[in-house]
Design an enzyme around this catalytic site. Sequence first.
Site, PDB file in Angstrom:
ATOM      1  N   THR A 154     -28.111  13.714   5.656  1.00 47.31           N
ATOM      2  CA  THR A 154     -26.876  13.080   6.102  1.00 47.31           C
ATOM      3  C   THR A 154     -25.708  13.965   5.681  1.00 47.31           C
ATOM      4  O   THR A 154     -25.763  14.572   4.625  1.00 47.31           O
ATOM      5  CB  THR A 154     -26.737  11.700   5.422  1.00 47.31           C
ATOM      6  OG1 THR A 154     -27.787  10.860   5.908  1.00 47.31           O
ATOM      7  CG2 THR A 154     -25.388  11.054   5.692  1.00 47.31           C
ATOM      8  N   ARG A 188     -33.134   0.507  13.862  1.00 46.56           N
ATOM      9  CA  ARG A 188     -32.623   0.454  12.481  1.00 46.56           C
ATOM     10  C   ARG A 188     -31.291   1.190  12.361  1.00 46.56           C
ATOM     11  O   ARG A 188     -31.120   2.291  12.869  1.00 46.56           O
ATOM     12  CB  ARG A 188     -33.647   1.093  11.544  1.00 46.56           C
ATOM     13  CG  ARG A 188     -33.207   1.158  10.066  1.00 46.56           C
ATOM     14  CD  ARG A 188     -32.667   2.523   9.685  1.00 46.56           C
ATOM     15  NE  ARG A 188     -32.457   2.633   8.227  1.00 46.56           N
ATOM     16  CZ  ARG A 188     -31.877   3.667   7.645  1.00 46.56           C
ATOM     17  NH1 ARG A 188     -31.454   4.689   8.350  1.00 46.56           N
ATOM     18  NH2 ARG A 188     -31.728   3.684   6.335  1.00 46.56           N
ATOM     19  N   VAL A 189     -30.353   0.567  11.682  1.00 45.71           N
ATOM     20  CA  VAL A 189     -29.081   1.192  11.370  1.00 45.71           C
ATOM     21  C   VAL A 189     -28.949   1.252   9.852  1.00 45.71           C
ATOM     22  O   VAL A 189     -29.219   0.266   9.164  1.00 45.71           O
ATOM     23  CB  VAL A 189     -27.906   0.391  11.987  1.00 45.71           C
ATOM     24  CG1 VAL A 189     -26.574   0.901  11.471  1.00 45.71           C
ATOM     25  CG2 VAL A 189     -27.958   0.468  13.506  1.00 45.71           C
ATOM     26  N   GLY A 190     -28.582   2.404   9.340  1.00 44.23           N
ATOM     27  CA  GLY A 190     -28.441   2.569   7.891  1.00 44.23           C
ATOM     28  C   GLY A 190     -27.017   2.354   7.430  1.00 44.23           C
ATOM     29  O   GLY A 190     -26.222   1.683   8.100  1.00 44.23           O
ATOM     30  N   GLY A 192     -30.344   4.240   2.673  1.00 47.09           N
ATOM     31  CA  GLY A 192     -29.254   3.435   3.196  1.00 47.09           C
ATOM     32  C   GLY A 192     -29.322   1.952   2.920  1.00 47.09           C
ATOM     33  O   GLY A 192     -28.290   1.303   2.693  1.00 47.09           O
TER      34      GLY A 192
END
Lengths: 402, 402
Positions: free
Chosen positions: A266, A294-296, A320
Site C-alpha cells: 500500500t 472486500r474493502v480495507g 486493514g
Amino acid sequence: MTDFKYVINGSVDKFATDPPGVGHVSQINTEIAGWVLLIHALTKILAVGKRIIHNLKNIIQMKVLNGLLMLVAMIGVFACNQPTVKEKTTIEKKPEWVIVIHGGAGNINPERIGPDKEKDYIDKLKEALEAGGRILDNGGSSIDAVEAAINILEDCPLFNAGKGAVFSAGGVNELDASIMDGLTLNAGAVAGVTRIKNPVSAARKVMEASPHVILVREGAEEFAKGQGLEMVDPEYFYTEERWNSLQRIKERERQQKEDDSKKSGTVGAVALDRQGNLAAATSTGGMTNKKWGRVGDSPIIGAGTYADNNTCAVSATGHGEYFIRNVVAYDISARMKYSGESVDQAAGDIINNKLKSINADGGVIALDKNGNIAMPFNTTGMFRGYLVAGQKPVIAIFAKEN
Amino acid sequence: MTDFKYVINGSVDKFATDPPGVGHVSQINTEIAGWVLLIHALTKILAVGKRIIHNLKNIIQMKVLNGLLMLVAMIGVFACNQPTVKEKTTIEKKPEWVIVIHGGAGNINPERIGPDKEKDYIDKLKEALEAGGRILDNGGSSIDAVEAAINILEDCPLFNAGKGAVFSAGGVNELDASIMDGLTLNAGAVAGVTRIKNPVSAARKVMEASPHVILVREGAEEFAKGQGLEMVDPEYFYTEERWNSLQRIKERERQQKEDDSKKSGTVGAVALDRQGNLAAATSTGGMTNKKWGRVGDSPIIGAGTYADNNTCAVSATGHGEYFIRNVVAYDISARMKYSGESVDQAAGDIINNKLKSINADGGVIALDKNGNIAMPFNTTGMFRGYLVAGQKPVIAIFAKEN
C-alpha cells in the site's frame, strides 16, 4: 556520490522519531489560564489577610505570612497532577514544508528483495518524494503534493497500488484510495475500482467535484470518467509477479494451508505545505486473493487516512481489518487533541503496543502541524522516506532489528 | 391504557438526557491523588508556619492563619481549571440491560406525518424495542438484541432501511449496514447491496463468518447468499412513497432547484446486555437520488457505528458525508476515553455544537457501559426510543421546540 540519504539497518529507529532538521519541539503545559485565576484569587486573599494581620505588631511576621501564602499557592498548582492539555509551542525550527511517504509495511527483508530491487525501490521512493517536494517548494498545496507523490508510486509496478496492485480471488485488480484536506476536513475516496489508472486522483475528484465522500465500484468509475480522468483496460494493472502471488496463495488455500504471505505495498503520503496546511492520502490494491468485494482501511477516512490542521496527517498500511476496527488514523489525531500526546507518542503507542498486542501488522506515517514526523511500524520493514525543505531526501526500508 | 410511555413535545429534552430509572450517575473528578499531595504539602507548611508563629502571642490570630492557609489551598485546587479525567463512579442504579433505537433524524414535524402515521411509527418503534428487550431480558447478547430490533425496522416500509429504503438515481435501492461488538471490537459491514433482505444480518455474517470488515456490492451479496441469508428480488424494496420521492427530487434537479428534501429514516440500535457487553448497529438506504455508488456513514465503522465496552455504543443518522469526515461515532468514544467526558457531554457537544456549526444535520443514539443514554439531534425530529430492564418503553419523535 548520492544526492540523498539512505538509512540502512541500525539507524532507522533514531531518525524515525527524530528526523534531522525537524525541530524537536518542547511540550509546555498551557496552564496560563489557571495561573491567572489563581494569582487573582491570591491577591484578594492577601488583601483580606493583610487587613486581619494589620493588628499584628511585627512587620517581619507579615512578610513571612505573604511568602507562606505564595508558597502554598504554588504547591497547590503543582500538586494538581492531573492530565493537562499540552500543545506544541516552540516552533523555532519548524520546517517550511515536509513530505513523508510510505510504500507499505510487511514481511520485508534484504534477502527476499535482493540488492537490485532494493535500489529500484529506493530510486522510486526518492522520485516520489522529490515530485511532492518540488510542488511544496514552489508554494504548492499539500493536497497537490501528496497526490503527485502517490501518482508516481501508483504508476510503478513495485508497489501494491495502481499498476502493480495485487489480484483479488476473481483475478481482478480492485483498487481503493482516499485523500483528505486538513484545512477543510474535506475528503474523498473510491473503493473497488478496476479501470481508473490513478485511484488517488479519483478520490480527489470525489472530494472536490461531488457532494459525496465515498464512491464504490462501477459508480465510482462512471464518475471518474465523467471527470476526465484517465481510464484503462483492467489488464493494464496486470503484473506477472502479482499474478503468481495469487496462484501461490490459491494453491495454499487448496491445500488448506494457512496463507502466510504478508501483504504489503500500500502506498501513502502526508505533507505540510508553506501555508501550514496538512494533507494525507493512501492508495492500494488491498489483499491478494480478497473475496466478495472486500474493502480495507485505505479508502476509509479515519481508518487508513486522516488529516486535520489542528493535529496531524496520517496514512496507514497494514492488515486493514484491524485498522478499521481501531479507527487508527483518527485515533492518532484524537490522542493528540484530547490527551495532549505528541504525534510520536500517539502513533508509536498505537502501532507498537495497541496493534502489536492483537497481532495487527502494519505501520503509519504521521506528520504534525509543526513538521514533526513519526513512522512507526511493527513489521520487519516499511518502505518509507521523507523530505524536509532545504534538505536531502531520507529513505529507509528495514527495521533496526533486521 | 397504553403499556408504554410516549413522550410528546415539550418533555423530550428532559428524558433524552435523564431517562427514568437509568441511574443518573454523579461525576466525581478523580482528584484524590492531587488532594492527598496537596494536604500533605499543607501539613508540612502548617508545621513550619506554626513554628514561626509560635512567637505570636495571640492564639486567635494563629487560628485565623490556619483558616487562611486552608482557604488558599482550596482555591488553589479549584482554580486549577484544566481538563481532568472524569469517571463514572456511582453505579448503584445501573440497569440490568438497556436497548436504545432510532429510526432516523431529519425534517420531521407533526403536520407532515399526521396522527395516523405517527401512531404507526410509534407502534413499530415499540415493537422493535420489545423484540430487542426480550432477548436482553432472557440473558441474550447485545449483538442479538440490536440485530433483532433493526430487522423489524428493516422489514417495515416506514423507515429508510431494507423494505422502504430510498431509491438511488438509477432507480435502485442500494443498502448499507454495519454492526459492531463492544467486547471484541469485531465489526462487519456491507455497502451497496441490492438483494439482501436484511442488510444488518449480512453485516453480522461479515463480522462472524469472514476475515473481513467491509464487503461491497455483488461480492457482498454472493457472500451473504453463501451464508444462507434470505435474498430477494430488488423489487422487494420498492415502495410507492420512496419512488415518488425520487421522481420529485429528479424533477427539482431538472429545474436546477436545490434539493431541499431532508433525508431521514436510517435505523440504528445500541444495547447493553446483562453481561455488560455493548453493541451497536445501523442500517440504511442512504440518500434519495444518490449517484455513482455513493456510500454514506452507516457502513463505516467509526463514522456511523461504533461500540467499545470501555466507553459506549453509538449509532448515527444524518448527512453521512459530514459524519464520515468527523468520524462521529468513534469521536464520542474517544472523548469519553481521553477527555473523561460523559456520554451525554460527548454526544451532545458533537451533534449540537460541532456538527450544527457546519450545518451537518443529524443525530446519534449513544449508550455508555453504565446504561446512561444520550439521544441528541440537531434536526426538527428523530424517531427514537429506549427500553430499560423492568420499565416501560419510552418513545419520542419530535424535538422540544416543535
